[in-house]
Scaffold this motif. Sequence first.
Motif, PDB file in Angstrom:
ATOM      1  N   PRO A  39      -1.375   7.976  -7.024  1.00 39.89           N
ATOM      2  CA  PRO A  39      -1.148   8.028  -5.575  1.00 39.89           C
ATOM      3  C   PRO A  39      -1.340   6.670  -4.900  1.00 39.89           C
ATOM      4  CG  PRO A  39      -2.471   9.893  -6.269  1.00 39.89           C
ATOM      5  CD  PRO A  39      -2.403   8.961  -7.436  1.00 39.89           C
ATOM      6  N   THR A  40      -2.261   5.871  -5.436  1.00 33.31           N
ATOM      7  CA  THR A  40      -2.475   4.531  -4.871  1.00 33.31           C
ATOM      8  C   THR A  40      -1.237   3.667  -5.058  1.00 33.31           C
ATOM      9  OG1 THR A  40      -4.836   4.691  -5.395  1.00 33.31           O
ATOM     10  CG2 THR A  40      -3.969   2.501  -4.909  1.00 33.31           C
ATOM     11  N   ILE A  41      -0.610   3.772  -6.222  1.00 30.44           N
ATOM     12  CA  ILE A  41       0.625   3.016  -6.476  1.00 30.44           C
ATOM     13  C   ILE A  41       1.718   3.454  -5.509  1.00 30.44           C
ATOM     14  CG2 ILE A  41       2.497   2.673  -8.142  1.00 30.44           C
ATOM     15  CD1 ILE A  41       0.353   2.673 -10.341  1.00 30.44           C
ATOM     16  N   TRP A  42       1.837   4.766  -5.272  1.00 32.13           N
ATOM     17  CA  TRP A  42       2.836   5.250  -4.306  1.00 32.13           C
ATOM     18  C   TRP A  42       2.525   4.734  -2.896  1.00 32.13           C
ATOM     19  CZ3 TRP A  42       7.471   6.786  -5.235  1.00 32.13           C
ATOM     20  CH2 TRP A  42       7.775   7.410  -6.440  1.00 32.13           C
ATOM     21  N   TYR A  43       1.251   4.717  -2.552  1.00 32.82           N
ATOM     22  CA  TYR A  43       0.840   4.169  -1.251  1.00 32.82           C
ATOM     23  C   TYR A  43       1.255   2.704  -1.128  1.00 32.82           C
ATOM     24  CZ  TYR A  43      -2.374   2.065   2.132  1.00 32.82           C
ATOM     25  OH  TYR A  43      -2.921   1.336   3.176  1.00 32.82           O
ATOM     26  N   LEU A  44       0.997   1.905  -2.155  1.00 31.54           N
ATOM     27  CA  LEU A  44       1.350   0.485  -2.129  1.00 31.54           C
ATOM     28  C   LEU A  44       2.864   0.289  -2.077  1.00 31.54           C
ATOM     29  CD1 LEU A  44      -1.214  -0.973  -4.700  1.00 31.54           C
ATOM     30  CD2 LEU A  44      -1.325  -1.039  -2.205  1.00 31.54           C
ATOM     31  N   LEU A  45       3.601   1.139  -2.750  1.00 34.20           N
ATOM     32  CA  LEU A  45       5.065   1.049  -2.687  1.00 34.20           C
ATOM     33  C   LEU A  45       5.564   1.305  -1.268  1.00 34.20           C
ATOM     34  CD1 LEU A  45       6.082   2.857  -6.016  1.00 34.20           C
ATOM     35  CD2 LEU A  45       6.257   0.406  -5.501  1.00 34.20           C
ATOM     36  N   GLY A  46       4.912   2.232  -0.566  1.00 33.24           N
ATOM     37  CA  GLY A  46       5.265   2.462   0.837  1.00 33.24           C
ATOM     38  C   GLY A  46       4.976   1.248   1.690  1.00 33.24           C
ATOM     39  N   VAL A  47       3.833   0.599   1.431  1.00 34.93           N
ATOM     40  CA  VAL A  47       3.466  -0.611   2.179  1.00 34.93           C
ATOM     41  C   VAL A  47       4.501  -1.710   1.982  1.00 34.93           C
ATOM     42  CG1 VAL A  47       1.784  -2.489   2.338  1.00 34.93           C
ATOM     43  CG2 VAL A  47       0.993  -0.124   2.196  1.00 34.93           C
ATOM     44  N   ILE A  48       4.895  -1.957   0.726  1.00 38.25           N
ATOM     45  CA  ILE A  48       5.786  -3.091   0.463  1.00 38.25           C
ATOM     46  C   ILE A  48       7.231  -2.796   0.865  1.00 38.25           C
ATOM     47  CG2 ILE A  48       4.296  -3.994  -1.348  1.00 38.25           C
ATOM     48  CD1 ILE A  48       6.299  -2.960  -3.417  1.00 38.25           C
ATOM     49  N   CYS A  49       7.588  -1.521   1.030  1.00 32.01           N
ATOM     50  CA  CYS A  49       8.937  -1.209   1.550  1.00 32.01           C
ATOM     51  C   CYS A  49       9.116  -1.813   2.940  1.00 32.01           C
ATOM     52  CB  CYS A  49       9.146   0.298   1.608  1.00 32.01           C
ATOM     53  SG  CYS A  49       9.582   1.052   0.033  1.00 32.01           S
ATOM     54  N   ILE A  50       8.104  -1.642   3.796  1.00 32.22           N
ATOM     55  CA  ILE A  50       8.174  -2.212   5.140  1.00 32.22           C
ATOM     56  C   ILE A  50       8.038  -3.717   5.085  1.00 32.22           C
ATOM     57  CG2 ILE A  50       7.104  -2.245   7.428  1.00 32.22           C
ATOM     58  CD1 ILE A  50       8.618   0.343   6.672  1.00 32.22           C
ATOM     59  N   GLU A  51       7.150  -4.202   4.231  1.00 32.80           N
ATOM     60  CA  GLU A  51       6.967  -5.652   4.134  1.00 32.80           C
ATOM     61  C   GLU A  51       8.242  -6.340   3.663  1.00 32.80           C
ATOM     62  OE1 GLU A  51       4.328  -7.904   1.197  1.00 32.80           O
ATOM     63  OE2 GLU A  51       3.223  -8.027   3.077  1.00 32.80           O
ATOM     64  N   LEU A  53      11.293  -5.538   4.392  1.00 28.36           N
ATOM     65  CA  LEU A  53      12.160  -5.683   5.565  1.00 28.36           C
ATOM     66  C   LEU A  53      11.640  -6.765   6.505  1.00 28.36           C
ATOM     67  CD1 LEU A  53      12.837  -1.905   6.336  1.00 28.36           C
ATOM     68  CD2 LEU A  53      14.360  -3.524   5.182  1.00 28.36           C
ATOM     69  N   VAL A  54      10.322  -6.777   6.712  1.00 30.61           N
ATOM     70  CA  VAL A  54       9.727  -7.776   7.605  1.00 30.61           C
ATOM     71  C   VAL A  54       9.970  -9.182   7.080  1.00 30.61           C
ATOM     72  CG1 VAL A  54       7.540  -8.688   8.499  1.00 30.61           C
ATOM     73  CG2 VAL A  54       7.972  -6.228   8.534  1.00 30.61           C
ATOM     74  N   ILE A  55       9.719  -9.400   5.794  1.00 29.00           N
ATOM     75  CA  ILE A  55       9.893 -10.737   5.214  1.00 29.00           C
ATOM     76  C   ILE A  55      11.355 -11.148   5.241  1.00 29.00           C
ATOM     77  CG2 ILE A  55       9.640 -12.113   3.118  1.00 29.00           C
ATOM     78  CD1 ILE A  55       7.249 -10.292   2.409  1.00 29.00           C
ATOM     79  N   PHE A  56      12.235 -10.218   4.933  1.00 23.13           N
ATOM     80  CA  PHE A  56      13.669 -10.532   4.901  1.00 23.13           C
ATOM     81  C   PHE A  56      14.163 -10.961   6.274  1.00 23.13           C
ATOM     82  CE2 PHE A  56      18.162  -9.296   5.202  1.00 23.13           C
ATOM     83  CZ  PHE A  56      18.683 -10.010   4.138  1.00 23.13           C
ATOM     84  N   PHE A  57      13.819 -10.200   7.307  1.00 24.63           N
ATOM     85  CA  PHE A  57      14.325 -10.516   8.641  1.00 24.63           C
ATOM     86  C   PHE A  57      13.622 -11.718   9.266  1.00 24.63           C
ATOM     87  CE2 PHE A  57      15.848  -6.068   8.381  1.00 24.63           C
ATOM     88  CZ  PHE A  57      17.192  -6.314   8.650  1.00 24.63           C
ATOM     89  N   GLY A 152       9.686 -11.786  -4.959  1.00 24.54           N
ATOM     90  CA  GLY A 152       8.426 -12.411  -5.346  1.00 24.54           C
ATOM     91  C   GLY A 152       7.309 -12.104  -4.374  1.00 24.54           C
ATOM     92  N   THR A 153       7.635 -12.083  -3.089  1.00 25.98           N
ATOM     93  CA  THR A 153       6.596 -11.831  -2.081  1.00 25.98           C
ATOM     94  C   THR A 153       6.074 -10.397  -2.156  1.00 25.98           C
ATOM     95  OG1 THR A 153       8.248 -11.266  -0.391  1.00 25.98           O
ATOM     96  CG2 THR A 153       7.499 -13.561  -0.475  1.00 25.98           C
ATOM     97  N   VAL A 154       6.968  -9.432  -2.275  1.00 22.73           N
ATOM     98  CA  VAL A 154       6.492  -8.036  -2.312  1.00 22.73           C
ATOM     99  C   VAL A 154       5.760  -7.752  -3.623  1.00 22.73           C
ATOM    100  CG1 VAL A 154       8.221  -7.183  -0.687  1.00 22.73           C
ATOM    101  CG2 VAL A 154       8.736  -7.158  -3.133  1.00 22.73           C
ATOM    102  N   ALA A 155       6.186  -8.407  -4.712  1.00 24.11           N
ATOM    103  CA  ALA A 155       5.458  -8.261  -5.973  1.00 24.11           C
ATOM    104  C   ALA A 155       4.057  -8.858  -5.837  1.00 24.11           C
ATOM    105  CB  ALA A 155       6.212  -8.952  -7.112  1.00 24.11           C
ATOM    106  N   GLY A 156       3.936  -9.971  -5.119  1.00 24.60           N
ATOM    107  CA  GLY A 156       2.635 -10.581  -4.883  1.00 24.60           C
ATOM    108  C   GLY A 156       1.733  -9.706  -4.034  1.00 24.60           C
ATOM    109  N   THR A 157       2.307  -9.086  -2.999  1.00 21.78           N
ATOM    110  CA  THR A 157       1.525  -8.177  -2.152  1.00 21.78           C
ATOM    111  C   THR A 157       1.028  -6.984  -2.945  1.00 21.78           C
ATOM    112  OG1 THR A 157       2.702  -8.802  -0.133  1.00 21.78           O
ATOM    113  CG2 THR A 157       1.609  -6.663  -0.137  1.00 21.78           C
ATOM    114  N   PHE A 158       1.927  -6.393  -3.712  1.00 22.86           N
ATOM    115  CA  PHE A 158       1.555  -5.228  -4.527  1.00 22.86           C
ATOM    116  C   PHE A 158       0.421  -5.593  -5.493  1.00 22.86           C
ATOM    117  CE2 PHE A 158       1.799  -2.503  -8.229  1.00 22.86           C
ATOM    118  CZ  PHE A 158       2.011  -1.248  -7.701  1.00 22.86           C
ATOM    119  N   SER A 159       0.569  -6.710  -6.192  1.00 21.95           N
ATOM    120  CA  SER A 159      -0.425  -7.126  -7.189  1.00 21.95           C
ATOM    121  C   SER A 159      -1.752  -7.481  -6.533  1.00 21.95           C
ATOM    122  CB  SER A 159       0.099  -8.321  -7.992  1.00 21.95           C
ATOM    123  OG  SER A 159       1.313  -8.013  -8.639  1.00 21.95           O
TER     124      SER A 159
END
Length: 207
Positions: A39-51, A53-57, A152-159
């Motif tokens: 569940p923690t991994i799913w939570y982090l995946l939800g976090v980086i989905c928004i991140e 979009l934020v980083i891209f824009f 790379g950024t979202v992978a860094g956030t997740f890790s």
Amino acid sequence: MQNLKNIFVGFLVSFIGSIPLGYLNVVGFQVFQKSGLQPTIWYLLGVICIEFLVIFFTLIFAKKLAENKRLTKYIEGFSVVFMLVLASVFYFGANSKTDYSTSFDYSPFVLGIVLSCLNFIQIPFWTGWNLYLLNGKYIEVSKSRKYFYVFGTVAGTFSGMLALILSLHYFATNVDFLSKYLMQIIIPLLFLGLGIFQAIQFFRKYF
């Protein structure tokens, strides 16, 4: 080679930026304590989905966002209030044994999305970093190369977040002082300190 450099730079900046204790990490820690790793991994995946979009824009519109001083002022002012509110919420929540990972009737993935949407401070954070990396020519974002950087950024956030959550769990389990005072005193004091620091910076910058 440039794509690998984009991934590495994005990962490094995001990994380091995600380690300081924030409310996303605290709730992630509660999810892990309550429900375990999956569940923690799913939570982090939800976090980086928004991140993502934020980083891209903010990467595409970095210069325009940096020039919008009013928007930056509002976001920075909101982050000061938000930190002080978080200090109160976690302090009173810890003393009343509130578990914020179960305070919302959402799956961990949706919970990560919802809380990440409230993390407005990531807009000026990534606007500033993207401008710095672009101006310093540390990254090159023409055509599809921008996607390697964002990946790379979202992978860094997740890790980074997962590493911090597992570290908090280890120390909270094995260190009596942390197990007693981490949620009740240490984390609320940390948010209070961050709020006061950001308030001082805000008034120095704008007043």
